[in-house]
Design a protein around this motif. Structure first.
Motif, PDB file in Angstrom:
ATOM      1  N   VAL A   1     -16.972 -76.641 -34.702  1.00  0.00           N
ATOM      2  CA  VAL A   1     -15.837 -76.229 -34.913  1.00  0.00           C
ATOM      3  C   VAL A   1     -15.403 -76.378 -36.601  1.00  0.00           C
ATOM      4  CG1 VAL A   1     -13.330 -76.868 -34.407  1.00  0.00           C
ATOM      5  CG2 VAL A   1     -15.082 -76.646 -32.662  1.00  0.00           C
ATOM      6  N   VAL A   2     -16.072 -77.721 -37.018  1.00  0.00           N
ATOM      7  CA  VAL A   2     -15.741 -77.871 -38.261  1.00  0.00           C
ATOM      8  C   VAL A   2     -16.437 -76.895 -39.264  1.00  0.00           C
ATOM      9  CG1 VAL A   2     -16.180 -79.493 -40.261  1.00  0.00           C
ATOM     10  CG2 VAL A   2     -15.763 -80.414 -37.820  1.00  0.00           C
ATOM     11  N   VAL A   3     -17.595 -76.340 -39.026  1.00  0.00           N
ATOM     12  CA  VAL A   3     -18.485 -75.277 -39.777  1.00  0.00           C
ATOM     13  C   VAL A   3     -17.484 -73.951 -40.063  1.00  0.00           C
ATOM     14  CG1 VAL A   3     -20.295 -73.880 -40.038  1.00  0.00           C
ATOM     15  CG2 VAL A   3     -20.578 -76.511 -39.685  1.00  0.00           C
ATOM     16  N   VAL A   4     -16.911 -73.542 -38.563  1.00  0.00           N
ATOM     17  CA  VAL A   4     -16.147 -72.501 -38.689  1.00  0.00           C
ATOM     18  C   VAL A   4     -14.927 -72.728 -39.432  1.00  0.00           C
ATOM     19  CG1 VAL A   4     -14.684 -70.992 -37.089  1.00  0.00           C
ATOM     20  CG2 VAL A   4     -17.040 -71.669 -36.309  1.00  0.00           C
ATOM     21  N   PHE A   5     -14.475 -73.770 -39.466  1.00  0.00           N
ATOM     22  CA  PHE A   5     -12.903 -74.176 -40.103  1.00  0.00           C
ATOM     23  C   PHE A   5     -13.140 -73.799 -41.474  1.00  0.00           C
ATOM     24  CE2 PHE A   5      -9.832 -76.581 -42.125  1.00  0.00           C
ATOM     25  CZ  PHE A   5      -8.657 -76.364 -41.314  1.00  0.00           C
ATOM     26  N   LEU A   6     -14.401 -74.287 -42.133  1.00  0.00           N
ATOM     27  CA  LEU A   6     -14.824 -74.226 -43.764  1.00  0.00           C
ATOM     28  C   LEU A   6     -15.165 -73.089 -43.834  1.00  0.00           C
ATOM     29  CD1 LEU A   6     -16.793 -77.611 -43.784  1.00  0.00           C
ATOM     30  CD2 LEU A   6     -14.617 -77.301 -44.728  1.00  0.00           C
ATOM     31  N   ILE A   7     -15.705 -72.334 -42.930  1.00  0.00           N
ATOM     32  CA  ILE A   7     -16.133 -70.780 -43.529  1.00  0.00           C
ATOM     33  C   ILE A   7     -14.772 -70.036 -43.461  1.00  0.00           C
ATOM     34  CG2 ILE A   7     -16.875 -68.509 -42.437  1.00  0.00           C
ATOM     35  CD1 ILE A   7     -19.388 -70.460 -41.382  1.00  0.00           C
ATOM     36  N   ILE A   8     -13.825 -70.177 -42.662  1.00  0.00           N
ATOM     37  CA  ILE A   8     -12.718 -69.514 -42.677  1.00  0.00           C
ATOM     38  C   ILE A   8     -11.856 -69.921 -43.858  1.00  0.00           C
ATOM     39  CG2 ILE A   8     -10.309 -69.276 -41.540  1.00  0.00           C
ATOM     40  CD1 ILE A   8     -11.795 -69.427 -38.942  1.00  0.00           C
ATOM     41  N   LEU A   9     -11.856 -71.196 -44.332  1.00  0.00           N
ATOM     42  CA  LEU A   9     -10.903 -71.687 -45.674  1.00  0.00           C
ATOM     43  C   LEU A   9     -11.878 -70.770 -46.880  1.00  0.00           C
ATOM     44  CD1 LEU A   9      -9.145 -73.637 -46.812  1.00  0.00           C
ATOM     45  CD2 LEU A   9     -11.169 -75.234 -46.555  1.00  0.00           C
ATOM     46  N   VAL A  10     -13.269 -70.869 -46.792  1.00  0.00           N
ATOM     47  CA  VAL A  10     -13.647 -70.096 -48.095  1.00  0.00           C
ATOM     48  C   VAL A  10     -13.292 -68.665 -47.946  1.00  0.00           C
ATOM     49  CG1 VAL A  10     -16.160 -69.275 -48.801  1.00  0.00           C
ATOM     50  CG2 VAL A  10     -15.717 -71.599 -48.026  1.00  0.00           C
ATOM     51  N   LEU A  11     -13.294 -68.246 -46.766  1.00  0.00           N
ATOM     52  CA  LEU A  11     -12.907 -66.781 -46.591  1.00  0.00           C
ATOM     53  C   LEU A  11     -11.343 -66.262 -47.312  1.00  0.00           C
ATOM     54  CD1 LEU A  11     -14.273 -65.275 -43.302  1.00  0.00           C
ATOM     55  CD2 LEU A  11     -14.973 -64.766 -45.369  1.00  0.00           C
ATOM     56  N   ARG A  12     -10.597 -67.229 -46.896  1.00  0.00           N
ATOM     57  CA  ARG A  12      -9.244 -67.373 -47.532  1.00  0.00           C
ATOM     58  C   ARG A  12      -9.330 -67.343 -48.864  1.00  0.00           C
ATOM     59  NH1 ARG A  12      -5.752 -71.617 -44.769  1.00  0.00           N
ATOM     60  NH2 ARG A  12      -4.527 -70.974 -46.607  1.00  0.00           N
ATOM     61  N   VAL A  13     -10.084 -68.079 -49.280  1.00  0.00           N
ATOM     62  CA  VAL A  13      -9.887 -68.525 -50.799  1.00  0.00           C
ATOM     63  C   VAL A  13     -10.699 -67.635 -51.771  1.00  0.00           C
ATOM     64  CG1 VAL A  13     -10.638 -70.128 -52.798  1.00  0.00           C
ATOM     65  CG2 VAL A  13      -9.655 -70.969 -50.468  1.00  0.00           C
ATOM     66  N   VAL A  14     -11.806 -67.057 -51.303  1.00  0.00           N
ATOM     67  CA  VAL A  14     -12.477 -66.153 -52.010  1.00  0.00           C
ATOM     68  C   VAL A  14     -12.403 -64.868 -51.636  1.00  0.00           C
ATOM     69  CG1 VAL A  14     -15.035 -65.658 -52.601  1.00  0.00           C
ATOM     70  CG2 VAL A  14     -14.435 -68.064 -52.218  1.00  0.00           C
ATOM     71  N   VAL A  15     -12.403 -64.474 -50.191  1.00  0.00           N
ATOM     72  CA  VAL A  15     -12.465 -63.041 -49.994  1.00  0.00           C
ATOM     73  C   VAL A  15     -11.228 -62.443 -50.045  1.00  0.00           C
ATOM     74  CG1 VAL A  15     -13.158 -61.433 -48.315  1.00  0.00           C
ATOM     75  CG2 VAL A  15     -14.610 -63.344 -48.712  1.00  0.00           C
ATOM     76  N   VAL A  16      -9.955 -62.981 -49.240  1.00  0.00           N
ATOM     77  CA  VAL A  16      -8.707 -62.337 -49.278  1.00  0.00           C
ATOM     78  C   VAL A  16      -8.149 -61.898 -50.593  1.00  0.00           C
ATOM     79  CG1 VAL A  16      -6.643 -62.951 -48.330  1.00  0.00           C
ATOM     80  CG2 VAL A  16      -8.572 -63.361 -47.143  1.00  0.00           C
ATOM     81  N   PRO A  17      -8.274 -62.743 -51.658  1.00  0.00           N
ATOM     82  CA  PRO A  17      -7.787 -62.318 -53.067  1.00  0.00           C
ATOM     83  C   PRO A  17      -8.407 -61.266 -53.425  1.00  0.00           C
ATOM     84  CG  PRO A  17      -8.037 -64.667 -52.853  1.00  0.00           C
ATOM     85  CD  PRO A  17      -8.695 -64.222 -51.673  1.00  0.00           C
ATOM     86  N   LEU A  18      -9.811 -60.882 -53.057  1.00  0.00           N
ATOM     87  CA  LEU A  18     -10.381 -59.640 -53.560  1.00  0.00           C
ATOM     88  C   LEU A  18     -10.175 -58.135 -52.773  1.00  0.00           C
ATOM     89  CD1 LEU A  18     -13.905 -61.395 -53.845  1.00  0.00           C
ATOM     90  CD2 LEU A  18     -12.402 -61.133 -55.746  1.00  0.00           C
ATOM     91  N   ILE A  19      -9.516 -58.472 -51.738  1.00  0.00           N
ATOM     92  CA  ILE A  19      -9.159 -57.100 -51.058  1.00  0.00           C
ATOM     93  C   ILE A  19      -7.844 -56.381 -51.645  1.00  0.00           C
ATOM     94  CG2 ILE A  19      -8.343 -56.232 -48.940  1.00  0.00           C
ATOM     95  CD1 ILE A  19      -9.636 -58.478 -47.524  1.00  0.00           C
ATOM     96  N   PRO A  20      -8.202 -55.294 -52.034  1.00  0.00           N
ATOM     97  CA  PRO A  20      -7.317 -54.328 -52.940  1.00  0.00           C
ATOM     98  C   PRO A  20      -5.790 -54.143 -52.117  1.00  0.00           C
ATOM     99  CG  PRO A  20      -8.937 -53.045 -52.415  1.00  0.00           C
ATOM    100  CD  PRO A  20      -9.430 -54.265 -51.969  1.00  0.00           C
TER     101      PRO A  20
END
Length: 94
Positions: free
Chosen positions: A74-93
């Motif tokens: 659960v902690v690993v999934v939480f951290l992966i989602i946090l990284v997705l929110r910080v890195v991937v979401v801003p890159l989506i046009p």
């Protein structure tokens, strides 16, 4: 539009993960004496999160610390989602 929707879904999923951890701790600390509300909360949180957490748990396994096994998936999934929110979401046009 797509980025904000994805960001919102990821935040909501993080809240459900937090709720899952809280419900699990209430169950553990209460020695399993949960009422109907706790059973319902556990069913809802696990139903929503288990499809994402289970594959991570299969890959990671349980971390053994003496006689105690820790499930850190659960902690690993939480951290992966946090990284997705910080890195991937801003890159989506937009």
């Amino acid at each position: 539009m797509v980025a904000s929707l994805l960001g919102l879904l990821l935040v909501l999923f993080q809240f459900v993960l937090i709720a899952r951890v809280v419900v699990d701790w209430i169950e553990v600390l209460g020695s399993g004496r949960g009422g109907t509300a706790l059973v319902t909360a556990r069913r809802v949180t696990h139903t929503l999160t288990e499809p994402v957490v289970a594959p991570v748990r299969r890959v990671m396994g349980t971390v053994r610390m003496g006689n105690v096994g820790l499930d850190l998936s659960v902690v690993v999934v939480f951290l992966i989602i946090l990284v997705l929110r910080v890195v991937v979401v801003p890159l989506i046009p937009f």
